[in-house]
Every structure is written in structure tokens, then in C-alpha cells.
Design an enzyme around this catalytic site. Structure first.
Site, mmCIF file in Angstrom:
data_model
loop_
_atom_site.group_PDB
_atom_site.id
_atom_site.type_symbol
_atom_site.label_atom_id
_atom_site.label_comp_id
_atom_site.label_asym_id
_atom_site.label_seq_id
_atom_site.Cartn_x
_atom_site.Cartn_y
_atom_site.Cartn_z
ATOM 1 N N SER A 36 3.989 -0.856 -3.508
ATOM 2 C CA SER A 36 4.130 -2.288 -3.724
ATOM 3 C C SER A 36 5.454 -2.541 -4.435
ATOM 4 O O SER A 36 6.508 -2.182 -3.898
ATOM 5 C CB SER A 36 2.919 -2.817 -4.517
ATOM 6 O OG SER A 36 2.970 -4.221 -4.651
ATOM 7 N N HIS A 63 3.074 -3.941 0.231
ATOM 8 C CA HIS A 63 2.624 -5.312 -0.014
ATOM 9 C C HIS A 63 3.783 -6.272 0.248
ATOM 10 O O HIS A 63 4.780 -6.269 -0.474
ATOM 11 C CB HIS A 63 2.129 -5.465 -1.451
ATOM 12 C CG HIS A 63 0.882 -4.703 -1.734
ATOM 13 N ND1 HIS A 63 0.423 -4.452 -3.013
ATOM 14 C CD2 HIS A 63 -0.026 -4.117 -0.900
ATOM 15 C CE1 HIS A 63 -0.698 -3.773 -2.948
ATOM 16 N NE2 HIS A 63 -0.983 -3.539 -1.684
ATOM 17 N N ASP A 156 -4.438 -0.942 -5.901
ATOM 18 C CA ASP A 156 -4.638 -0.699 -4.470
ATOM 19 C C ASP A 156 -4.101 0.685 -4.122
ATOM 20 O O ASP A 156 -3.024 1.075 -4.558
ATOM 21 C CB ASP A 156 -3.915 -1.778 -3.658
ATOM 22 C CG ASP A 156 -4.202 -1.682 -2.166
ATOM 23 O OD1 ASP A 156 -5.258 -1.137 -1.801
ATOM 24 O OD2 ASP A 156 -3.367 -2.164 -1.382
#
Length: 221
Positions: A36, A63, A156
Site C-alpha cells: 500500500s 491499494h 491487509d
């Protein structure tokens, strides 16, 4: 409000314990990568290290904002020896091709080793989700998948990396001390303490080492 790491700990405490693994690791057949915040720079260090004849498919979740128009895939492709493209629904995985999850779509590996895109609910407020990719890859490849978690600002990917370990695959994490955003690699190591934590330069070396045996395996006898 609980932090991402504390939320992950609560989830892990409710999971059944993994069976002790005494496996000989399977030949790596695919590589999955997730990250991310800060991961574009990390990918620009890792992916160019893979040779053009790389025998492994590479699947990536970063992301991205929903309005992203595919520019990241083009940027990575311009810097790499392997092909980097956005994933398409129903396409087969291919050696030497890195498929990036499109913005606002989860990316999954199906049992027949084709890719699928989904707009199911976000995971940790993210779609695409690293967990979704990693868990589906663990189901599809078993011990034949290697997973890498890079810098990021949520948990995540932690559950997905643990799933890869439980399936017998190889697990790697960017050393949190070297990450632009350490929350994601820290959460991954909390969920999967067996993962190998390395700075990006050494991580690139490990990925090249994964490719070499696969290259030998792919050569005709």
C-alpha cells in the site's frame, strides 16, 4: 477504536491453530505481492530484478484510488524486463507476466489458474484487497506460491500471508524498519512470524533465487 494490528490480533485469536507443518516446500510456481503506502517505490526496486525469461507468473495488489486509470501498470512495465499489465477477467496466468489488480476490483486466482475480478465488499476498507488475492492463491497453488508483503498503512495482507504459510508456501516481508509505512509489514509478521523479513535489496535477491530453480525446472530435458 482498535488499531489495525489489534483488530488482526483479535481475529487471529479466534482462528483454529495451524497444524504443525513438516513439509518439504514445493517448487515455487507463482509469486504474489501486496503493498500500500510507499509500495510503488518498493515495486520499482523489486520487479526490475526479475529476468525477462522469468518462468513464474507474478500477481500484484496495490491499494489504488478508484479513479486510477492504469498508469501504475504502464510505469512498472516501462522499468521491467518482464511484462507488467492490468489483470483481465478470465485470463490465464502466464509465466513472465505480472498482472496488477485494477483499481476498485479484487483480484483472485481460480482453481484452473485463471484470474477473476470481483467487486465484492472492501477488506480493511480496500478494494483490491491483498488478503483476497493471497488466500485465493494459497487455495489454487498450495505450497507452490510465494507471498511478499511490502510497505503499507493497514493490516491487509497479514491474514493472506498466514494462509500461504499454512498451505506450505514461502513467505517474505519487507523489513518494517526500512518501510515507508511499517504497519502492514508489522501486521504480517505478527500473523506469520515464520516469514522472512528483509530490506528490499536482499528481498530482490531472494526473489531471483526463487526464479533460478524454476528456470531449471522449466527447461526441456
Amino acid at each position: 477504536m482498535n488499531s489495525p494490528a489489534s483488530q488482526l490480533q483479535i481475529h487471529l485469536q479466534t482462528e483454529p491453530e495451524a497444524q504443525t507443518q513438516t513439509q518439504t516446500q514445493t517448487q515455487t510456481q507463482a509469486l504474489v505481492i501486496g503493498g500500500s503506502a510507499g509500495s510503488v517505490g518498493a515495486l520499482l526496486q523489486l520487479l526490475p530484478s526479475l529476468p525477462g525469461g522469468c518462468p513464474l507468473p507474478v500477481l500484484i495488489v496495490v491499494h489504488l484510488p478508484p479513479e486510477d486509470n492504469g498508469g501504475l501498470a504502464g510505469l512498472l512495465d516501462s522499468q521491467c524486463q518482464i511484462t507488467v499489465k492490468e489483470a483481465e477477467d478470465k485470463e490465464p496466468v502466464r509465466p513472465g507476466v505480472a498482472c496488477l489488480a485494477p483499481a476498485d476490483y479484487h483480484l483472485l486466482v481460480e482453481p484452473d489458474l485463471s484470474l477473476s475480478l470481483s467487486q465484492d465488499d472492501p477488506v480493511y476498507f480496500s478494494r483490491p484487497s491483498i488478503d483476497v488475492l493471497f488466500e485465493s492463491a494459497a487455495d489454487a497453488y498450495g505450497g507452490g506460491v510465494a507471498g511478499v508483503i511490502l510497505t503499507g498503512a493497514s493490516a491487509d495482507g497479514a491474514r493472506g500471508l498466514r494462509a500461504i504459510h499454512r498451505a506450505g508456501g514461502r513467505t517474505f516481508v519487507q523489513d518494517p524498519a526500512t518501510a515507508e509505512a511499517p504497519i502492514m509489514p508489522q501486521a504480517a509478521l505478527q500473523a506469520c512470524p515464520e516469514a522472512c523479513a528483509l530490506p528490499l535489496e536482499q528481498l530482490a535477491q531472494e526473489l531471483r533465487a526463487l526464479v533460478r530453480p524454476a528456470e531449471l525446472h522449466a527447461q526441456p530435458s
